[in-house]
Scaffold this motif. Structure first.
Motif, PDB file in Angstrom:
ATOM      1  N   THR A 401      17.122   8.065  49.765  1.00 13.11           N
ATOM      2  CA  THR A 401      16.613   7.314  48.933  1.00 13.11           C
ATOM      3  C   THR A 401      17.356   6.831  47.801  1.00 13.11           C
ATOM      4  O   THR A 401      17.280   5.554  47.468  1.00 13.11           O
ATOM      5  N   PHE A 402      18.236   7.541  47.379  1.00 11.45           N
ATOM      6  CA  PHE A 402      19.070   7.264  46.125  1.00 11.45           C
ATOM      7  C   PHE A 402      20.148   6.016  46.643  1.00 11.45           C
ATOM      8  O   PHE A 402      20.810   5.546  45.820  1.00 11.45           O
ATOM      9  N   THR A 403      20.569   6.035  48.065  1.00 12.99           N
ATOM     10  CA  THR A 403      21.216   4.937  48.452  1.00 12.99           C
ATOM     11  C   THR A 403      20.466   3.767  48.958  1.00 12.99           C
ATOM     12  O   THR A 403      21.019   2.754  49.825  1.00 12.99           O
ATOM     13  N   GLY A 404      19.279   3.610  48.575  1.00 13.78           N
ATOM     14  CA  GLY A 404      18.403   2.500  49.241  1.00 13.78           C
ATOM     15  C   GLY A 404      17.991   2.412  50.499  1.00 13.78           C
ATOM     16  O   GLY A 404      17.937   1.685  51.140  1.00 13.78           O
ATOM     17  N   GLY A 405      18.325   3.710  51.167  1.00 18.35           N
ATOM     18  CA  GLY A 405      17.985   3.895  52.457  1.00 18.35           C
ATOM     19  C   GLY A 405      19.343   4.447  53.480  1.00 18.35           C
ATOM     20  O   GLY A 405      20.069   5.073  52.762  1.00 18.35           O
ATOM     21  N   CYS A 406      19.436   3.907  54.788  1.00 20.03           N
ATOM     22  CA  CYS A 406      20.501   4.245  55.349  1.00 20.03           C
ATOM     23  C   CYS A 406      21.078   3.055  56.353  1.00 20.03           C
ATOM     24  O   CYS A 406      20.228   2.650  57.248  1.00 20.03           O
ATOM     25  N   ALA A 407      22.171   2.210  55.684  1.00 17.36           N
ATOM     26  CA  ALA A 407      22.472   1.111  56.458  1.00 17.36           C
ATOM     27  C   ALA A 407      22.836   1.145  57.634  1.00 17.36           C
ATOM     28  O   ALA A 407      22.591   0.420  58.822  1.00 17.36           O
ATOM     29  N   ALA A 408      23.504   2.412  58.247  1.00  9.98           N
ATOM     30  CA  ALA A 408      23.741   2.586  59.507  1.00  9.98           C
ATOM     31  C   ALA A 408      22.654   2.970  60.287  1.00  9.98           C
ATOM     32  O   ALA A 408      22.761   2.611  61.768  1.00  9.98           O
ATOM     33  N   LEU A 409      21.686   3.255  59.728  1.00  8.83           N
ATOM     34  CA  LEU A 409      20.474   3.510  60.698  1.00  8.83           C
ATOM     35  C   LEU A 409      19.547   2.221  60.442  1.00  8.83           C
ATOM     36  O   LEU A 409      18.230   2.247  61.106  1.00  8.83           O
ATOM     37  N   GLY A 410      19.756   1.346  59.512  1.00  6.57           N
ATOM     38  CA  GLY A 410      18.922   0.367  59.402  1.00  6.57           C
ATOM     39  C   GLY A 410      17.654   0.523  58.894  1.00  6.57           C
ATOM     40  O   GLY A 410      16.505  -0.114  58.283  1.00  6.57           O
ATOM     41  N   ILE A 411      17.723   1.639  57.835  1.00  8.55           N
ATOM     42  CA  ILE A 411      16.723   2.036  56.913  1.00  8.55           C
ATOM     43  C   ILE A 411      16.816   1.596  55.682  1.00  8.55           C
ATOM     44  O   ILE A 411      17.947   1.639  54.951  1.00  8.55           O
ATOM     45  N   ARG A 412      15.851   0.839  55.210  1.00 13.06           N
ATOM     46  CA  ARG A 412      16.167   0.278  53.774  1.00 13.06           C
ATOM     47  C   ARG A 412      14.643   0.692  53.028  1.00 13.06           C
ATOM     48  O   ARG A 412      13.713   0.719  53.597  1.00 13.06           O
ATOM     49  N   LEU A 413      15.035   0.912  51.617  1.00  8.14           N
ATOM     50  CA  LEU A 413      13.775   1.390  50.912  1.00  8.14           C
ATOM     51  C   LEU A 413      13.770   0.597  49.634  1.00  8.14           C
ATOM     52  O   LEU A 413      14.793   0.193  49.144  1.00  8.14           O
ATOM     53  N   PRO A 414      12.534   0.113  49.057  1.00  2.10           N
ATOM     54  CA  PRO A 414      11.346   0.423  49.551  1.00  2.10           C
ATOM     55  C   PRO A 414      11.036  -0.498  50.711  1.00  2.10           C
ATOM     56  O   PRO A 414      11.743  -1.518  50.962  1.00  2.10           O
ATOM     57  N   HIS A 415      10.038   0.016  51.685  1.00  3.31           N
ATOM     58  CA  HIS A 415       9.785  -0.904  52.787  1.00  3.31           C
ATOM     59  C   HIS A 415       8.130  -1.060  53.019  1.00  3.31           C
ATOM     60  O   HIS A 415       7.649  -0.088  52.719  1.00  3.31           O
ATOM     61  N   ARG A 416       7.873  -1.847  53.619  1.00  3.77           N
ATOM     62  CA  ARG A 416       6.109  -2.224  53.561  1.00  3.77           C
ATOM     63  C   ARG A 416       5.990  -2.685  55.291  1.00  3.77           C
ATOM     64  O   ARG A 416       6.877  -3.439  55.683  1.00  3.77           O
ATOM     65  N   GLU A 417       4.959  -2.151  55.683  1.00  2.00           N
ATOM     66  CA  GLU A 417       4.416  -2.748  56.820  1.00  2.00           C
ATOM     67  C   GLU A 417       2.941  -2.940  56.871  1.00  2.00           C
ATOM     68  O   GLU A 417       2.152  -2.269  56.458  1.00  2.00           O
ATOM     69  N   TYR A 418       2.477  -3.923  57.658  1.00  2.00           N
ATOM     70  CA  TYR A 418       0.991  -4.273  57.793  1.00  2.00           C
ATOM     71  C   TYR A 418       0.840  -3.626  59.223  1.00  2.00           C
ATOM     72  O   TYR A 418       1.238  -3.853  60.213  1.00  2.00           O
ATOM     73  N   GLU A 419      -0.363  -2.802  59.194  1.00  2.00           N
ATOM     74  CA  GLU A 419      -0.873  -1.765  60.282  1.00  2.00           C
ATOM     75  C   GLU A 419      -2.094  -2.058  60.778  1.00  2.00           C
ATOM     76  O   GLU A 419      -3.083  -2.817  60.169  1.00  2.00           O
ATOM     77  N   LEU A 420      -2.296  -1.418  61.858  1.00  2.00           N
ATOM     78  CA  LEU A 420      -3.555  -1.485  62.722  1.00  2.00           C
ATOM     79  C   LEU A 420      -3.996  -0.136  63.069  1.00  2.00           C
ATOM     80  O   LEU A 420      -3.217   0.479  63.801  1.00  2.00           O
ATOM     81  N   PHE A 421      -5.088   0.207  62.761  1.00  2.00           N
ATOM     82  CA  PHE A 421      -5.667   1.895  62.738  1.00  2.00           C
ATOM     83  C   PHE A 421      -6.916   1.863  63.773  1.00  2.00           C
ATOM     84  O   PHE A 421      -7.720   0.885  63.518  1.00  2.00           O
ATOM     85  N   LYS A 422      -7.110   2.724  64.505  1.00  2.00           N
ATOM     86  CA  LYS A 422      -8.569   2.730  65.116  1.00  2.00           C
ATOM     87  C   LYS A 422      -8.716   4.499  65.447  1.00  2.00           C
ATOM     88  O   LYS A 422      -7.581   5.210  65.583  1.00  2.00           O
ATOM     89  N   MET A 423      -9.874   4.957  65.621  1.00  2.00           N
ATOM     90  CA  MET A 423     -10.082   6.377  65.668  1.00  2.00           C
ATOM     91  C   MET A 423     -10.974   6.273  66.996  1.00  2.00           C
ATOM     92  O   MET A 423     -12.168   5.482  67.215  1.00  2.00           O
TER      93      MET A 423
END
Length: 517
Positions: A401-423
């Motif tokens: 987290t303190f490095t803003g994610g992991c560039a080598a893995l393509g992880i960036r923080l913070p990050h947002r996603e639009y989701e779809l759920f059902k049960m």
């Protein structure tokens, strides 16, 4: 620099894979490099909490699930529920494979998300030839198909009008006649040179990748599942898509789950009498508790993983654990990812009937290297881009987290996603949680127009809301309320710079070994 790191990581992992291939001296099509599975008491096994161990026990015991290469396809294979494909499309399937390579596929399409209002049925006949074990998706078999005929049976005058509009550009006048119940309209004939399939976006590319699993259950009972290739989430790409992952499996009509009311309805159906599924009892979306994968999940672009989620509804917070593997039995771990964040409710989906829209945000993440290839790649990453530079240790969790994610893995923080759920409830009346399907290209649904329209394999609840999971743990570097993100990394798009990997909030990390340059 991020691009160079991604190239180095891709090259390193690909060279490891090629080295494994070189060690296998065989010209047989059905032999692929497979590292030995760890013994039953190996410390490489995941240490799940007792409440959830039973849900994932089959991942620790390879003897309970077997898969032959090449697979045995002869027989009838049926849907066990109403399936949702990207679009969305609601359908059930009934496929028959005959000796001598011939097959017949019935695809029943519906107007609603419970598959109770049939629109039309596609009748597909063709030939299938198994080619070889897949060198891209381990455990799968590559095949090629040849379509002979495709017909459509319309189940109402309204369906005739709707399909006439969709087909008018590719085959003008084909459906202009008056509707007749039970009539088969020919859309494709290889011998006659007729092809009117373009308007439907129809493709049988799913037959390009196959896998048959046999589950050995108590008292000698068997359950056989047929996994066919994934359908591309981009409608424009699906016709030419070469699958590297799987869609929801069909089950053998002889060896399926019990009880299964849907199985009987599909098996007794025909192109003239499509299965009409009963409308399920509506379930309010209740996320509380802990949810885990019900199977070793496969993703496009050579990825196998299990997911483990905890939701705290009172705080609208969540924690996800993703364990990634190199094999389709999920017994050879490569790395683990832990992510923490918050979510917000949207409302009922206006696009996918029965779905609920949410927005998820990741604010904290950690990575654990579980094999030598991943360990070397992370230690070679650029300083300040992925945790402590050069400080990665096998099996040791490290905060990124303190490095803003992991560039080598393509992880960036913070990050947002639009989701779809059902049960839904399964055949044993256990709650199942469906989360949105990840884009086939490995990107993230980080824009409204990329919100999923179909689902991943369901998660099974293993801890009820009244049994609260332990609170998230954080490293000494950060907590969910105190982030030390460098301004440059907090707003940068690592996923755009590094085409190798992406963090996808509820789908894990997608490996793209062939896209780095």
């Amino acid at each position: 620099m991020a691009r160079a790191g991604a190239t180095h990581l891709a090259g390193g992992l690909w060279m490891v894979y090629l080295w494994e291939v070189v060690l296998v001296s065989s010209s047989k099509l059905w032999e692929v490099p497979m590292a030995p599975y760890p013994p039953a008491n190996s410390t490489a096994k995941l240490l799940w909490e007792p409440q959830c161990l039973s849900q994932l026990r089959h991942l620790q015991d390879g003897a309970r699930i077997t898969a032959l290469i090449p697979p045995r396809l002869e027989g009838n294979w049926i849907s066990t529920s109403c399936e949702v494909r990207p679009g969305p499309e609601f359908l059930t399937r009934f496929y028959t494979f005959y000796p001598g390579r011939l097959f017949k596929a019935l695809q029943f399409y519906y107007r609603d998300g419970s598959c109770s209002e049939p629109i039309y049925t596609l009748v597909v006949r063709g030939k299938l030839r198994l080619r070889q074990a897949s060198w891209i998706t381990r455990g799968g078999t590559e095949a090629e198909h040849h379509l002979l005929k495709v017909g459509v049976v319309l189940h109402s005058p309204r369906a005739l009008r709707e399909l006439s509009t969709r087909l008018q550009l590719s085959c003008t006048g084909l459906l202009s006649r008056q509707w007749a119940a039970g009539r088969v309209y020919e859309l494709f004939n290889a011998r006659a040179g007729r092809d009117c399939l373009a308007g439907l976006g129809f493709s049988m590319q799913e037959l390009g990748l196959l896998r048959v699993e046999t589950q050995h259950r108590p008292h000698g009972r068997l359950v056989q599942e047929l996994f066919l290739g994934d359908v591309h989430t981009d409608w424009a790409q699906r016709i030419q898509h070469r699958p590297t992952g799987y869609q929801s499996p069909l089950q053998s009509a002889m060896h399926h789950i019990h009880p299964c009311a849907v199985c009987g309805l599909v098996y007794r159906s025909s192109e003239h009498q499509p299965p009409v599924l009963p409308r399920p009892r509506a379930l309010a979306l209740a996320l509380g508790g802990r949810w885990v994968s019900g199977q070793c999940e496969a993703r496009p672009a050579v990825l196998f993983l299990t997911r483990d989620f905890s939701f705290h509804e009172e705080h609208r917070s969540w924690e996800g654990r993703y364990h990634h593997y190199a094999d389709p039995a999920c017994r050879q771990p490569t790395f683990a990812l832990r992510a923490v964040g918050h979510y917000a409710w949207g409302g009922p989906s206006t696009t996918v009937q029965g779905g609920t829209e949410l927005v998820f945000k990741v604010t904290w993440a950690s990575v654990t290297a579980l094999d030598q290839a991943t360990l070397r790649a992370l230690n070679d990453s650029r300083p300040g881009s992925c945790g402590r530079a050069g400080g990665w240790v096998l099996g040791e969790e490290q905060d990124v987290t303190f490095t803003g994610g992991c560039a080598a893995l393509g992880i960036r923080l913070p990050h947002r996603e639009y989701e779809l759920f059902k049960m839904e409830l399964d055949h044993r009346q256990r709650p199942l949680l469906f989360t949105g399907e990840r884009p086939t290209d490995g990107s993230s649904p980080d824009r409204l127009d990329k919100r999923p329209t179909s689902y991943q394999p369901p998660l099974v609840q293993c801890v009820a809301p009244h049994e609260p999971p332990p609170p998230p743990r954080y490293s000494q570097h950060s907590s969910p309320h105190h982030h030390h993100l460098p301004p440059s990394t907090a707003t940068s798009s690592a996923s755009a710079q590094s085409p190798l990997l992406w963090l996808s909030v509820l789908g894990g990390v997608s490996w793209h070994l062939f896209t780095a340059h």
